[in-house]
Every structure is written in C-alpha cells, then in structure tokens.
Scaffold this active site. Sequence first.
Site, short mmCIF file in Angstrom:
data_model
loop_
_atom_site.label_atom_id
_atom_site.label_comp_id
_atom_site.label_asym_id
_atom_site.label_seq_id
_atom_site.Cartn_x
_atom_site.Cartn_y
_atom_site.Cartn_z
CG PHE A 267 -1.79 -1.21 1.35
CD1 PHE A 267 -2.98 -1.34 0.65
CD2 PHE A 267 -1.40 -2.26 2.18
CE1 PHE A 267 -3.77 -2.48 0.79
CE2 PHE A 267 -2.17 -3.39 2.32
CZ PHE A 267 -3.36 -3.51 1.61
CD GLU A 287 -1.60 2.42 -3.75
OE1 GLU A 287 -2.84 2.45 -3.90
OE2 GLU A 287 -1.03 2.45 -2.64
CB CYS A 359 -4.88 6.54 9.24
SG CYS A 359 -5.89 5.62 8.05
#
EC number: 2.1.1.190
Length: 401
Positions: A267, A287, A359
């Site tokens: 990623f 990705e 995150c």
Amino acid sequence: MTDSDPDIIIRIAAKGDGITADGRHAALTAPGDRLLPDGTIERGPHHVAPPCVHFPACGGCELQHLDDASLSDFVSGRVVGALAGQGVTAQAVLPAHLSPPMTRRRASLRAARSGRKITIGFAEAGSHTLIDLTMCTVLDPRLFALLAPLRDLLTLILPDKRAAHVRMSLIDQGVDLLLEGVRVEGLAADEGLGDFARTHGLARLTIDEGDGPQTRWEPEAATVTFGGVAVGFPAFSFLQATPDGEAALVAAVRDAMPETGAIADLFCGLGTFALALGAGRPVYAAEGARDVVMALKLAGQRAQRRMVADHRDLFRRPLTPVELNRFAAVVLDPPRAGAREQVMQLAASTVPVIAYVSCNPASFARDAVHLVAGGYRLESVRSVGQFRWSTHVEMVGIFRR
C-alpha cells in the site's frame, strides 16, 4: 480531589468526551475538570482556552480545550486502548508526537453559495451546516490565505444554491488546488480561473465539473518529494497531513529496518516510505491505484533506484508467504479499514520485522491479533497526532518474529 472522586474527569474517550471516575460522559471537558450536579463544569488544570474563535462549532477540531499534556495522553491512549480491547499489549509505548498548529498541508473544505454570499469551511460537528472560516489554527497559512480570494472566484463559477469541494495540497511547487462541483461557463469565468492561478502563484489549478478533473493551470509538472526523489502528483493524491508528522512516521519505520536486505512497501502510495527508505537497497512497492503507482515507477526509474513498483490489488491478491519470505522487512500502510487479507499472509510468513503504519487504531488492533497469533510480538507503538486537536490518530507498530 483524586481519581476516586466520582465527579472528576479522569480521561478522554475515543470520540472526545470526558469520562468521570464513575463512568459518566461529558462533552468539552478535560482531565481534572469537575462535573457539577447541574451539569456545568468546574475547570481543572488541563482545561485551556481554545485558540480558535470557531471552536467548538467547527467540526475540524474537537479537542482545543485540552492542554498539550492531555492531548498527548489522548493520542497515546487511543492506540493503547484499542489494543487492550483486542487483548494485545505492546512491549513499549513510545512518546506521542503532536504536529504543531498551522502545519496542515492537505485539506478538503466545502463551499456553498447563497445569492452573492460564498461560505467556505468545515461543517459543524454532526451537521451539514458550514462554518465560514475567518481563521484556522490547523491549516498551513499558505492554504488559509487562499480562502478569501476563493470566495470572489467562486462567484463566477459556483451556481446559486449549489455546493462545491475545495481540495488543497501543498506540494513542491506551491498550492495544488482542485475545485469539484463548479461550472465554468463564459469568457469571464474562464479568464477568472487563469487570473486567479497567476495572481496567487498556484502550482496547479484543476477543475471537475462532474465529468472528471481537467487541468487549467500547471506552469511546471506538479511533484512531491520523498527521500530526495520528486514524484509526479496526481491532483489531491494522498499525502501525510503534516511534514513533521510524515517525518515522525518515517523515522519510526526507519529505526526498525535491518541494515541490509530487500524491503517491501505494501500500500505504498506515491512512495512516502519506499523512497525515504530505499536509497542503496532493493525495494518492492505495491499499490492498487494505477495513476499513483505509475507516477512512483517513473520517479524511481529517473532516480535510478533499485525499485520495482507493482500495480497490485493487495485486498484481492495479497502477497503470499512464498513471496514475502524474500524480504528482510515489510512496511505496511493500508487504508482505514486495515489489511486483514495481507496480514493473514504475513502471519504465515517468516519476515523478520513488520512496520505497520495505520490511521485507524481499531483496525490496527484487529490486524495485530492475527500477527501475534502467527508468532510476532508487538515490540513498540508510537502514536502521531498529525490532525491536531482532532480525535483522528495515526501510528506505527513494530512487529518482530
């Protein structure tokens, strides 16, 4: 006044409410505040005056009433609490990093028109009502400076009773501005766009009227630089929210890397970690977004990096243990939902070290369970509060076999 006093706020919950010793929730409170019988608050030593006139109405910030010590505790506590909820303990919880005020380099705002009035800002918490920003203590001043002139520009290109998105990023050449939901009709509107871009020295101006982005101004190719390598920047691509936050995440990952051996960046986005860590060593970067990975591939070739940039959907086709076992370390930086499919393959691999950048503490904790069950130990976690005064927290977890 002690933590055993049932009316004292002892910590801040994940959504920003204070919690008393006996479990009651109270909005806009800080640790050490006292919840009085009539529901009002007697402020304690950690309750400070918010620096922004729009707080607490503006949904951009939720925690401006906390001092830095309490904010730091909250940022670390979000991660530790999420892990505890899954029965996982980190061997070391490193000090949290907080980004300074007015350093946010990437923002998505809303604009709305009613007659001649243009409103630009963040929505109120839990509402679609916009706060018309007259100041902002989180945005980089170069981004905030565009709001006033944007109000004038939008009178030319935003139809009445309509709303638009204003997406801004600070890149190598300056401000990259993307306006979505506008309508450019007539010579005055067309000339207004060009005049605005020139007057304010934009790096790029992109318009999306509903049929895809169209670049209206780009005097030189728009780029962002990672590890000394400039990468082409598709309009409003992902960037870490602040430069110092990015540096803190990269440093935490770099410190965990072995001195030699190939690494995989999964990623990888535009190469925040692949390029920062990959000078002098082989890197495999994967990705799922084609435009992003193609930009990274071209940048790596120009810089003569030993890097393979692979367009690969890691949710549908994660790297297998056979593929993973070639690497001395893996960096993982998935979207908010986490990376369960890839994590299950990592758990069955023999990769010595995994640096997991997240995150979302909740999805990180769920994925950590599988890695620990597969034989990894969570050596350390470090929280990073890039979205200062918000409940949004980023982090790095280091797993070792």
